[in-house]
Design a protein around this motif. Structure first.
Motif, PDB file in Angstrom:
ATOM      1  N   LEU A   1       0.828  -1.199   0.000  1.00 38.69           N
ATOM      2  CA  LEU A   1       0.000   0.000   0.000  1.00 38.69           C
ATOM      3  C   LEU A   1       0.869   1.258   0.000  1.00 38.69           C
ATOM      4  O   LEU A   1       0.576   2.228  -0.713  1.00 38.69           O
ATOM      5  CB  LEU A   1      -0.927  -0.005   1.222  1.00 38.69           C
ATOM      6  N   MET A   2       1.952   1.242   0.772  1.00 36.07           N
ATOM      7  CA  MET A   2       2.846   2.391   0.778  1.00 36.07           C
ATOM      8  C   MET A   2       3.516   2.576  -0.576  1.00 36.07           C
ATOM      9  O   MET A   2       3.743   3.715  -1.032  1.00 36.07           O
ATOM     10  CB  MET A   2       3.905   2.227   1.881  1.00 36.07           C
ATOM     11  N   ALA A   3       3.841   1.485  -1.243  1.00 39.04           N
ATOM     12  CA  ALA A   3       4.423   1.586  -2.589  1.00 39.04           C
ATOM     13  C   ALA A   3       3.452   2.270  -3.542  1.00 39.04           C
ATOM     14  O   ALA A   3       3.849   3.123  -4.354  1.00 39.04           O
ATOM     15  CB  ALA A   3       4.800   0.192  -3.094  1.00 39.04           C
ATOM     16  N   ALA A   4       2.162   1.920  -3.432  1.00 36.10           N
ATOM     17  CA  ALA A   4       1.164   2.570  -4.291  1.00 36.10           C
ATOM     18  C   ALA A   4       1.036   4.051  -3.961  1.00 36.10           C
ATOM     19  O   ALA A   4       0.877   4.894  -4.861  1.00 36.10           O
ATOM     20  CB  ALA A   4      -0.180   1.862  -4.118  1.00 36.10           C
ATOM     21  N   ILE A   5       1.118   4.404  -2.672  1.00 36.57           N
ATOM     22  CA  ILE A   5       1.023   5.810  -2.278  1.00 36.57           C
ATOM     23  C   ILE A   5       2.213   6.599  -2.822  1.00 36.57           C
ATOM     24  O   ILE A   5       2.071   7.720  -3.328  1.00 36.57           O
ATOM     25  CB  ILE A   5       0.931   5.924  -0.741  1.00 36.57           C
ATOM     26  N   LEU A   6       3.417   6.020  -2.743  1.00 35.92           N
ATOM     27  CA  LEU A   6       4.599   6.710  -3.261  1.00 35.92           C
ATOM     28  C   LEU A   6       4.509   6.914  -4.768  1.00 35.92           C
ATOM     29  O   LEU A   6       4.886   7.977  -5.297  1.00 35.92           O
ATOM     30  CB  LEU A   6       5.853   5.911  -2.901  1.00 35.92           C
ATOM     31  N   ILE A   7       4.030   5.915  -5.467  1.00 33.66           N
ATOM     32  CA  ILE A   7       3.893   6.050  -6.924  1.00 33.66           C
ATOM     33  C   ILE A   7       2.867   7.122  -7.265  1.00 33.66           C
ATOM     34  O   ILE A   7       3.047   7.923  -8.201  1.00 33.66           O
ATOM     35  CB  ILE A   7       3.507   4.694  -7.531  1.00 33.66           C
ATOM     36  N   GLU A   8       1.776   7.172  -6.472  1.00 29.99           N
ATOM     37  CA  GLU A   8       0.753   8.197  -6.738  1.00 29.99           C
ATOM     38  C   GLU A   8       1.314   9.601  -6.497  1.00 29.99           C
ATOM     39  O   GLU A   8       1.099  10.520  -7.319  1.00 29.99           O
ATOM     40  CB  GLU A   8      -0.452   7.952  -5.835  1.00 29.99           C
ATOM     41  N   ILE A   9       2.050   9.792  -5.385  1.00 28.54           N
ATOM     42  CA  ILE A   9       2.626  11.111  -5.102  1.00 28.54           C
ATOM     43  C   ILE A   9       3.642  11.496  -6.172  1.00 28.54           C
ATOM     44  O   ILE A   9       3.694  12.646  -6.640  1.00 28.54           O
ATOM     45  CB  ILE A   9       3.275  11.110  -3.703  1.00 28.54           C
ATOM     46  N   LYS A  10       4.441  10.506  -6.589  1.00 29.57           N
ATOM     47  CA  LYS A  10       5.430  10.773  -7.640  1.00 29.57           C
ATOM     48  C   LYS A  10       4.741  11.186  -8.941  1.00 29.57           C
ATOM     49  O   LYS A  10       5.197  12.123  -9.640  1.00 29.57           O
ATOM     50  CB  LYS A  10       6.279   9.522  -7.846  1.00 29.57           C
ATOM     51  N   SER A  11       3.638  10.530  -9.279  1.00 32.79           N
ATOM     52  CA  SER A  11       2.928  10.851 -10.517  1.00 32.79           C
ATOM     53  C   SER A  11       2.313  12.246 -10.449  1.00 32.79           C
ATOM     54  O   SER A  11       2.351  13.007 -11.424  1.00 32.79           O
ATOM     55  CB  SER A  11       1.841   9.806 -10.773  1.00 32.79           C
ATOM     56  N   ARG A  12       1.762  12.600  -9.278  1.00 37.93           N
ATOM     57  CA  ARG A  12       1.151  13.926  -9.134  1.00 37.93           C
ATOM     58  C   ARG A  12       2.201  15.032  -9.227  1.00 37.93           C
ATOM     59  O   ARG A  12       1.925  16.125  -9.728  1.00 37.93           O
ATOM     60  CB  ARG A  12       0.397  13.999  -7.813  1.00 37.93           C
ATOM     61  N   LEU A  13       3.406  14.749  -8.732  1.00 44.95           N
ATOM     62  CA  LEU A  13       4.464  15.760  -8.822  1.00 44.95           C
ATOM     63  C   LEU A  13       4.985  15.915 -10.245  1.00 44.95           C
ATOM     64  O   LEU A  13       5.491  16.988 -10.619  1.00 44.95           O
ATOM     65  CB  LEU A  13       5.616  15.400  -7.872  1.00 44.95           C
ATOM     66  N   LEU A  14       4.906  14.836 -11.042  1.00 46.90           N
ATOM     67  CA  LEU A  14       5.415  14.899 -12.419  1.00 46.90           C
ATOM     68  C   LEU A  14       4.418  15.517 -13.385  1.00 46.90           C
ATOM     69  O   LEU A  14       4.784  15.856 -14.523  1.00 46.90           O
ATOM     70  CB  LEU A  14       5.782  13.488 -12.902  1.00 46.90           C
ATOM     71  N   LEU A  15       3.141  15.646 -12.967  1.00 44.44           N
ATOM     72  CA  LEU A  15       2.150  16.229 -13.858  1.00 44.44           C
ATOM     73  C   LEU A  15       2.463  17.713 -14.076  1.00 44.44           C
ATOM     74  O   LEU A  15       2.913  18.406 -13.164  1.00 44.44           O
ATOM     75  CB  LEU A  15       0.746  16.070 -13.269  1.00 44.44           C
ATOM     76  N   PRO A  16       2.242  18.227 -15.289  1.00 41.72           N
ATOM     77  CA  PRO A  16       2.502  19.661 -15.534  1.00 41.72           C
ATOM     78  C   PRO A  16       1.522  20.539 -14.769  1.00 41.72           C
ATOM     79  O   PRO A  16       0.343  20.213 -14.629  1.00 41.72           O
ATOM     80  CB  PRO A  16       2.313  19.796 -17.051  1.00 41.72           C
ATOM     81  N   LYS A  17       2.015  21.647 -14.260  1.00 35.43           N
ATOM     82  CA  LYS A  17       1.190  22.572 -13.520  1.00 35.43           C
ATOM     83  C   LYS A  17       0.566  23.585 -14.462  1.00 35.43           C
ATOM     84  O   LYS A  17       1.169  23.963 -15.468  1.00 35.43           O
ATOM     85  CB  LYS A  17       2.027  23.286 -12.453  1.00 35.43           C
ATOM     86  N   PRO A  18      -0.635  24.049 -14.174  1.00 34.21           N
ATOM     87  CA  PRO A  18      -1.254  25.079 -15.034  1.00 34.21           C
ATOM     88  C   PRO A  18      -0.441  26.368 -14.991  1.00 34.21           C
ATOM     89  O   PRO A  18       0.205  26.680 -13.999  1.00 34.21           O
ATOM     90  CB  PRO A  18      -2.650  25.256 -14.416  1.00 34.21           C
ATOM     91  N   PRO A  19      -0.468  27.142 -16.070  1.00 35.65           N
ATOM     92  CA  PRO A  19       0.354  28.370 -16.099  1.00 35.65           C
ATOM     93  C   PRO A  19      -0.082  29.409 -15.077  1.00 35.65           C
ATOM     94  O   PRO A  19       0.727  30.158 -14.555  1.00 35.65           O
ATOM     95  CB  PRO A  19       0.162  28.886 -17.538  1.00 35.65           C
ATOM     96  N   ILE A  20      -1.391  29.502 -14.788  1.00 35.15           N
ATOM     97  CA  ILE A  20      -1.904  30.491 -13.833  1.00 35.15           C
ATOM     98  C   ILE A  20      -2.516  29.728 -12.661  1.00 35.15           C
ATOM     99  O   ILE A  20      -3.416  28.913 -12.853  1.00 35.15           O
ATOM    100  CB  ILE A  20      -2.952  31.410 -14.489  1.00 35.15           C
ATOM    101  N   ILE A  21      -2.016  30.008 -11.480  1.00 34.05           N
ATOM    102  CA  ILE A  21      -2.524  29.351 -10.273  1.00 34.05           C
ATOM    103  C   ILE A  21      -3.152  30.426  -9.411  1.00 34.05           C
ATOM    104  O   ILE A  21      -2.454  31.309  -8.891  1.00 34.05           O
ATOM    105  CB  ILE A  21      -1.398  28.624  -9.505  1.00 34.05           C
ATOM    106  N   GLU A  22      -4.469  30.384  -9.302  1.00 31.40           N
ATOM    107  CA  GLU A  22      -5.148  31.385  -8.489  1.00 31.40           C
ATOM    108  C   GLU A  22      -4.908  31.146  -7.006  1.00 31.40           C
ATOM    109  O   GLU A  22      -4.665  32.076  -6.243  1.00 31.40           O
ATOM    110  CB  GLU A  22      -6.641  31.377  -8.811  1.00 31.40           C
ATOM    111  N   GLU A  23      -5.029  29.895  -6.598  1.00 28.08           N
ATOM    112  CA  GLU A  23      -4.812  29.548  -5.200  1.00 28.08           C
ATOM    113  C   GLU A  23      -3.721  28.500  -5.122  1.00 28.08           C
ATOM    114  O   GLU A  23      -3.614  27.628  -5.977  1.00 28.08           O
ATOM    115  CB  GLU A  23      -6.096  29.016  -4.574  1.00 28.08           C
ATOM    116  N   GLU A  24      -2.933  28.603  -4.087  1.00 24.21           N
ATOM    117  CA  GLU A  24      -1.822  27.670  -3.919  1.00 24.21           C
ATOM    118  C   GLU A  24      -2.377  26.286  -3.596  1.00 24.21           C
ATOM    119  O   GLU A  24      -3.165  26.119  -2.657  1.00 24.21           O
ATOM    120  CB  GLU A  24      -0.914  28.144  -2.781  1.00 24.21           C
TER     121      GLU A  24
END
Length: 265
Positions: free
Chosen positions: A94-117
């Motif tokens: 389960l922890m391996a799946a959580i780490l992979i999910e966090i890693k994937s979310r960090l690798l996703l491109p961020k939108p150019p305009i972020i209204e809220e942090e």
């Protein structure tokens, strides 16, 4: 010991030690299974313990975890455990799946305009790691404290406790019934001779105490003679009540409806 002695020569060429004795030759018929020498050097108490070990070993900042590096090391450990055919609990997977999910979310491109942090995907994992580290540190401190059965043994000294039995208290109704019996007996000793008799409560109190100091205890009825007239009986009863009030004597009864006993307190 000389260096050319037989013992020093055998110790230098020994391939193993068995019961304190050097063994120089390996038996020809010795069979060692392929997996016999696999040893797990580090045992972890859970996935958080493994993550914390990987972070502290490399002096990484727990508040800024490099997820790519930690995830690769964690998955490598999982694969190594799987190759050694060791059972892995569901928590590690389960922890391996959580780490992979966090890693994937960090690798996703961020939108150019972020209204809220947006929240850091690692925030929940960091909170659990810090909380686990505090609990682990507190547990280590508790383990260093002296423990009965491990660091010292209790000394048992048997002591005989002498408990003085407390007699049951006499009820007012029992004392009243005993007094009425004494009065009924005194009425049969009435006579018509008239004379002046000096009666003193203090004198009767002294006589009762002198008797109890010799006999230690006596029955309530024994303090009243059959030949005593009614006035002496009343004075004697008042003397008993005064002694009880002063705490000099004690009125007790072994069991209900038994004879009332007078004791020195």
């Amino acid at each position: 010991m000389p260096s050319d002695s037989p013992l020093s020569t055998d110790a230098a060429t020994a391939v193993a030690w068995v019961f304190g004795q050097p063994v120089a030759d390996v038996p020809q018929d010795l069979f060692i299974p392929p997996d016999a020498l696999q040893v797990v050097l580090i045992g972890f108490e859970g996935p958080l313990d493994l993550l914390l070990y990987l972070i502290r070993k490399q002096n990484l900042n727990v508040l800024d975890i490099p997820m790519i590096q930690i995830t690769q090391q964690y998955l490598a450990y999982i694969n190594e455990m799987h190759e050694r055919e060791l059972d892995l609990t569901a928590e590690y997977l389960l922890m391996a799946a959580i780490l992979i999910e966090i890693k994937s979310r960090l690798l996703l491109p961020k939108p150019p305009i972020i209204e809220e942090e947006t929240d850091d995907p690692r925030a929940e994992l960091v909170r659990r790691l810090l909380q686990y580290e505090q609990i682990k540190f507190a547990a280590a401190q508790l383990d260093e404290l002296p423990r009965a059965g491990r660091d010292f043994a209790w000394a048992y000294l048997p002591l005989e406790i002498i408990a003085t039995p407390k007699p049951p208290q006499v009820s007012v109704s029992d004392l009243q019934q005993a007094w009425l019996n004494i009065l009924a007996r005194a009425k049969h000793q009435q006579h018509h001779q008239i004379f002046q008799e000096a009666l003193s409560v203090r004198v009767q109190m002294s006589e009762i105490l002198r008797r109890l100091q010799k006999e230690k205890s006596c029955l309530f009825s024994e303090l009243f003679r059959k030949t005593d007239n009614l006035a002496l009986v009343v004075v004697n009863f008042i003397a008993i009540l005064e002694l009880v009030k002063e705490g000099s004597i004690q009125i007790c009864q072994s069991t209900p409806y038994e004879a009332i006993e007078i004791r020195v307190k």
